[in-house]
Design a protein around this motif. Sequence first.
Motif, PDB file in Angstrom:
ATOM      1  N   PRO A  51       0.825  -1.210   0.000  1.00  0.00           N
ATOM      2  CA  PRO A  51       0.000   0.000   0.000  1.00  0.00           C
ATOM      3  C   PRO A  51       0.858   1.259   0.000  1.00  0.00           C
ATOM      4  CG  PRO A  51      -0.679  -1.524   1.737  1.00  0.00           C
ATOM      5  CD  PRO A  51       0.601  -2.047   1.183  1.00  0.00           C
ATOM      6  N   GLU A  52       0.388   2.270  -0.690  1.00  0.00           N
ATOM      7  CA  GLU A  52       1.072   3.554  -0.641  1.00  0.00           C
ATOM      8  C   GLU A  52       0.903   4.145   0.758  1.00  0.00           C
ATOM      9  OE1 GLU A  52       0.089   6.266  -3.700  1.00  0.00           O
ATOM     10  OE2 GLU A  52       0.423   4.830  -5.320  1.00  0.00           O
ATOM     11  N   PHE A  53       2.010   4.580   1.330  1.00  0.00           N
ATOM     12  CA  PHE A  53       1.995   5.107   2.692  1.00  0.00           C
ATOM     13  C   PHE A  53       2.492   6.540   2.657  1.00  0.00           C
ATOM     14  CE2 PHE A  53       4.255   5.476   6.898  1.00  0.00           C
ATOM     15  CZ  PHE A  53       3.097   5.620   7.656  1.00  0.00           C
ATOM     16  N   HIS A  54       1.584   7.474   2.879  1.00  0.00           N
ATOM     17  CA  HIS A  54       1.923   8.901   2.836  1.00  0.00           C
ATOM     18  C   HIS A  54       1.510   9.535   4.163  1.00  0.00           C
ATOM     19  CE1 HIS A  54       2.797   8.463  -1.399  1.00  0.00           C
ATOM     20  NE2 HIS A  54       1.573   8.001  -1.625  1.00  0.00           N
ATOM     21  N   PRO A  55       2.322   9.343   5.213  1.00  0.00           N
ATOM     22  CA  PRO A  55       1.913   9.833   6.543  1.00  0.00           C
ATOM     23  C   PRO A  55       1.858  11.354   6.609  1.00  0.00           C
ATOM     24  CG  PRO A  55       4.190   9.086   6.573  1.00  0.00           C
ATOM     25  CD  PRO A  55       3.642   8.701   5.231  1.00  0.00           C
ATOM     26  N   ARG A  56       0.842  11.838   7.278  1.00  0.00           N
ATOM     27  CA  ARG A  56       0.755  13.267   7.542  1.00  0.00           C
ATOM     28  C   ARG A  56       1.379  13.549   8.909  1.00  0.00           C
ATOM     29  NH1 ARG A  56      -5.517  14.818   6.097  1.00  0.00           N
ATOM     30  NH2 ARG A  56      -5.905  13.091   4.648  1.00  0.00           N
ATOM     31  N   ASP A  57       1.796  14.755   9.095  1.00  0.00           N
ATOM     32  CA  ASP A  57       2.390  15.159  10.369  1.00  0.00           C
ATOM     33  C   ASP A  57       1.332  15.139  11.468  1.00  0.00           C
ATOM     34  OD1 ASP A  57       4.416  16.244  12.107  1.00  0.00           O
ATOM     35  OD2 ASP A  57       3.323  18.147  11.991  1.00  0.00           O
ATOM     36  N   VAL A  58       1.670  14.537  12.584  1.00  0.00           N
ATOM     37  CA  VAL A  58       0.792  14.563  13.757  1.00  0.00           C
ATOM     38  C   VAL A  58       1.483  15.447  14.794  1.00  0.00           C
ATOM     39  CG1 VAL A  58      -0.331  13.218  15.562  1.00  0.00           C
ATOM     40  CG2 VAL A  58      -0.089  12.262  13.254  1.00  0.00           C
ATOM     41  N   PRO A  59       1.052  16.687  14.949  1.00  0.00           N
ATOM     42  CA  PRO A  59       1.761  17.625  15.827  1.00  0.00           C
ATOM     43  C   PRO A  59       1.753  17.177  17.284  1.00  0.00           C
ATOM     44  CG  PRO A  59       0.181  18.764  14.406  1.00  0.00           C
ATOM     45  CD  PRO A  59      -0.098  17.304  14.290  1.00  0.00           C
ATOM     46  N   VAL A  60       2.809  17.513  17.973  1.00  0.00           N
ATOM     47  CA  VAL A  60       2.882  17.232  19.407  1.00  0.00           C
ATOM     48  C   VAL A  60       1.719  17.901  20.118  1.00  0.00           C
ATOM     49  CG1 VAL A  60       4.234  17.601  21.504  1.00  0.00           C
ATOM     50  CG2 VAL A  60       5.385  16.953  19.380  1.00  0.00           C
ATOM     51  N   ALA A  61       1.321  19.071  19.634  1.00  0.00           N
ATOM     52  CA  ALA A  61       0.213  19.795  20.270  1.00  0.00           C
ATOM     53  C   ALA A  61      -1.070  18.973  20.258  1.00  0.00           C
ATOM     54  CB  ALA A  61      -0.014  21.131  19.559  1.00  0.00           C
ATOM     55  N   LEU A  62      -1.308  18.199  19.181  1.00  0.00           N
ATOM     56  CA  LEU A  62      -2.507  17.360  19.131  1.00  0.00           C
ATOM     57  C   LEU A  62      -2.423  16.240  20.160  1.00  0.00           C
ATOM     58  CD1 LEU A  62      -5.147  16.290  18.011  1.00  0.00           C
ATOM     59  CD2 LEU A  62      -3.855  15.145  16.194  1.00  0.00           C
ATOM     60  N   ILE A  63      -1.279  15.571  20.243  1.00  0.00           N
ATOM     61  CA  ILE A  63      -1.127  14.486  21.220  1.00  0.00           C
ATOM     62  C   ILE A  63      -1.322  15.024  22.634  1.00  0.00           C
ATOM     63  CG2 ILE A  63       0.418  12.725  22.130  1.00  0.00           C
ATOM     64  CD1 ILE A  63      -0.530  12.202  19.277  1.00  0.00           C
ATOM     65  N   GLU A  64      -0.762  16.190  22.908  1.00  0.00           N
ATOM     66  CA  GLU A  64      -0.924  16.783  24.238  1.00  0.00           C
ATOM     67  C   GLU A  64      -2.383  17.117  24.520  1.00  0.00           C
ATOM     68  OE1 GLU A  64       1.756  20.064  24.091  1.00  0.00           O
ATOM     69  OE2 GLU A  64       3.515  18.863  24.689  1.00  0.00           O
ATOM     70  N   ALA A  65      -3.086  17.628  23.501  1.00  0.00           N
ATOM     71  CA  ALA A  65      -4.497  17.972  23.677  1.00  0.00           C
ATOM     72  C   ALA A  65      -5.340  16.717  23.911  1.00  0.00           C
ATOM     73  CB  ALA A  65      -5.008  18.735  22.454  1.00  0.00           C
ATOM     74  N   LEU A  66      -5.028  15.642  23.195  1.00  0.00           N
ATOM     75  CA  LEU A  66      -5.749  14.389  23.381  1.00  0.00           C
ATOM     76  C   LEU A  66      -5.515  13.830  24.786  1.00  0.00           C
ATOM     77  CD1 LEU A  66      -5.087  12.696  19.920  1.00  0.00           C
ATOM     78  CD2 LEU A  66      -7.294  13.519  20.748  1.00  0.00           C
ATOM     79  N   LYS A  67      -4.267  13.895  25.241  1.00  0.00           N
ATOM     80  CA  LYS A  67      -3.972  13.383  26.580  1.00  0.00           C
ATOM     81  C   LYS A  67      -4.606  14.259  27.666  1.00  0.00           C
ATOM     82  CE  LYS A  67       0.140  10.668  25.568  1.00  0.00           C
ATOM     83  NZ  LYS A  67       1.549  10.381  25.874  1.00  0.00           N
ATOM     84  N   ALA A  68      -4.684  15.551  27.403  1.00  0.00           N
ATOM     85  CA  ALA A  68      -5.337  16.436  28.362  1.00  0.00           C
ATOM     86  C   ALA A  68      -6.835  16.137  28.450  1.00  0.00           C
ATOM     87  CB  ALA A  68      -5.120  17.895  27.965  1.00  0.00           C
ATOM     88  N   SER A  69      -7.437  15.792  27.306  1.00  0.00           N
ATOM     89  CA  SER A  69      -8.872  15.516  27.267  1.00  0.00           C
ATOM     90  C   SER A  69      -9.223  14.123  27.763  1.00  0.00           C
ATOM     91  CB  SER A  69      -9.406  15.692  25.843  1.00  0.00           C
ATOM     92  OG  SER A  69      -9.322  17.024  25.420  1.00  0.00           O
ATOM     93  N   PHE A  70      -8.366  13.144  27.471  1.00  0.00           N
ATOM     94  CA  PHE A  70      -8.725  11.747  27.714  1.00  0.00           C
ATOM     95  C   PHE A  70      -7.850  11.051  28.754  1.00  0.00           C
ATOM     96  CE2 PHE A  70     -10.218  12.749  23.433  1.00  0.00           C
ATOM     97  CZ  PHE A  70     -11.553  12.379  23.538  1.00  0.00           C
ATOM     98  N   GLY A  71      -6.803  11.702  29.215  1.00  0.00           N
ATOM     99  CA  GLY A  71      -5.949  11.099  30.231  1.00  0.00           C
ATOM    100  C   GLY A  71      -5.373   9.783  29.766  1.00  0.00           C
ATOM    101  N   ASP A  72      -5.476   8.747  30.610  1.00  0.00           N
ATOM    102  CA  ASP A  72      -4.882   7.469  30.241  1.00  0.00           C
ATOM    103  C   ASP A  72      -5.699   6.716  29.187  1.00  0.00           C
ATOM    104  OD1 ASP A  72      -7.051   6.641  31.713  1.00  0.00           O
ATOM    105  OD2 ASP A  72      -5.888   5.658  33.299  1.00  0.00           O
ATOM    106  N   ARG A  73      -6.817   7.306  28.725  1.00  0.00           N
ATOM    107  CA  ARG A  73      -7.561   6.715  27.607  1.00  0.00           C
ATOM    108  C   ARG A  73      -7.012   7.153  26.256  1.00  0.00           C
ATOM    109  NH1 ARG A  73     -12.805   8.062  27.178  1.00  0.00           N
ATOM    110  NH2 ARG A  73     -12.810   9.752  28.713  1.00  0.00           N
ATOM    111  N   CYS A  74      -5.937   7.918  26.279  1.00  0.00           N
ATOM    112  CA  CYS A  74      -5.168   8.207  25.066  1.00  0.00           C
ATOM    113  C   CYS A  74      -3.796   7.569  25.230  1.00  0.00           C
ATOM    114  CB  CYS A  74      -5.027   9.708  24.844  1.00  0.00           C
ATOM    115  SG  CYS A  74      -3.919  10.128  23.461  1.00  0.00           S
ATOM    116  N   SER A  75      -3.470   6.628  24.369  1.00  0.00           N
ATOM    117  CA  SER A  75      -2.210   5.891  24.505  1.00  0.00           C
ATOM    118  C   SER A  75      -1.326   6.101  23.281  1.00  0.00           C
ATOM    119  CB  SER A  75      -2.485   4.394  24.670  1.00  0.00           C
ATOM    120  OG  SER A  75      -1.272   3.670  24.718  1.00  0.00           O
ATOM    121  N   THR A  76      -0.033   6.301  23.548  1.00  0.00           N
ATOM    122  CA  THR A  76       0.960   6.335  22.479  1.00  0.00           C
ATOM    123  C   THR A  76       1.934   5.158  22.614  1.00  0.00           C
ATOM    124  OG1 THR A  76       2.297   7.861  23.818  1.00  0.00           O
ATOM    125  CG2 THR A  76       0.836   8.837  22.158  1.00  0.00           C
ATOM    126  N   ALA A  77       1.594   4.198  23.472  1.00  0.00           N
ATOM    127  CA  ALA A  77       2.450   3.024  23.650  1.00  0.00           C
ATOM    128  C   ALA A  77       2.511   2.227  22.345  1.00  0.00           C
ATOM    129  CB  ALA A  77       1.921   2.141  24.774  1.00  0.00           C
TER     130      ALA A  77
END
Length: 474
Positions: free
Chosen positions: A12-38
């Motif tokens: 498959p063609e794989f063309h990843p888009r940038d996922v800003p650190v700000a988005l990950i931080e916002a997700l973790k702020a909103s969802f706590g341990d229900r947002c995982s980057t493990a």
Amino acid sequence: MNAPTTTAQLIPEFHPRDVPVALIEALKASFGDRCSTALVVREQHGRDESSFTVPPPAAVVFAESTDDVAQAVRLAAAHAVPVIPFGVGSSLEGHLLAVQGGISIDVSRMNKVLAVNAEDLTVTVQPGVTRKQLNEEIKSTGLFFPIDPGADASIGGMAATRASGTNAVRYGTMRENVLALEVVTAAGEAIRTGTRAKKSSAGYDLTRLMVGSEGTLGVITEITLKIYPLPEAVSAAICSFPSIEAAVRCVIQTVQLGVPIARVELIDANTVRMVNAYAKLGLREETMLLMEFHGSPASVKEQAETVQEIASEFGGNAFEWASTPEERTRLWTARHNAYFAAVQSRPGCKVISTDTCVPISRLADCLLDSVAEADASGIPYFLVGHVGDGNFHFGYLLDPNLPEERVKAEQLNHDLVARALRLEGTCTGEHGVGLHKMGFLVDETGAGAVDMMRTIKRALDPQNIMNPGKIFAL
């Protein structure tokens, strides 16, 4: 044909888009341990039952409500980051793969049966409810949900892929059995489509638009379904045939005579051998039909006698009948274990599963030529089919260390779909398009129809964040 057949085209063609650190931080702020980057969690959500491999999503959000889904989508939309819905991961065509990166929204914790309206024969559920869970929760009402795709899939995923399965010849597919939806759009807004009424002429049919959209237009967060009375009597049977053609001709005549058979599944002799070795069932190692009849005791008896008479005309023999749940389960074990039996027959193999559907009158033409090609290829395979509605599956068992086998299997799949389309069939009866069938979609519908689909996609998802890279390319 526009489908891939060379090694280079099979990745498959794989063309990843940038996922800003700000988005990950916002997700973790909103969802706590229900947002995982493990990594282990991301990898689990970055694969399905297809043979494709791409890098996993950047994060996984475990949603527990429609508001959770809407919040996650709004945050992703603010950064133009892709969103991929995840149920139980049982899809077969690469639907869950993060080909453009992004975040996975896991709805498996949204697993409540919200309302059972037994008097209206409807039920409303969250998307993470599985097929078996639903039937367990409503069995006390004397009702059941008949759509059975084999795997214990989530209802949300079944709606998204327009799934069907073994009961479709009698009860239809998800298209016929979804009455209404709640969907979170690309803007993070929850909308409702349809009602509990059995029919409507009110505006565009947005429910049917969303059913089968594979997460590319929105995230399904609630589903209202038709349910059915449990039949007064159920009888199942297996019957062996001297050839695939004889079994298929029996099915065609049964359907054309209007016998209201509930299930009729084909298993070829090769697959019966695999199942016998896996489950120690001792079945006759010949092409087999598994049949099930629903209704009153008198109607079930009449249906069964009619089908037995038809089968005898085509050399059907060794009928084995089952009327108790335990006996029926034993008979259906052969069908439900086919995939696992096949995989065990070639340890370490990868499976490419195909899925086509043709008009019932053309089933023999399509199936017999496809069997001949598969036999000539030398690649081990299994064959099963919901042949009552013209739908069947090959599973090619590939050695992952032999890339030439992958190319050969894709060529078989390519030729099979081309044949089905020539016979006025479809490239996928129930698996969906995902990644694997994108080229075939153009062949089936034409460029104009796909352009119309693109227009709808762009209108509803202008940033192309909803499961991008699936069904068709923008």
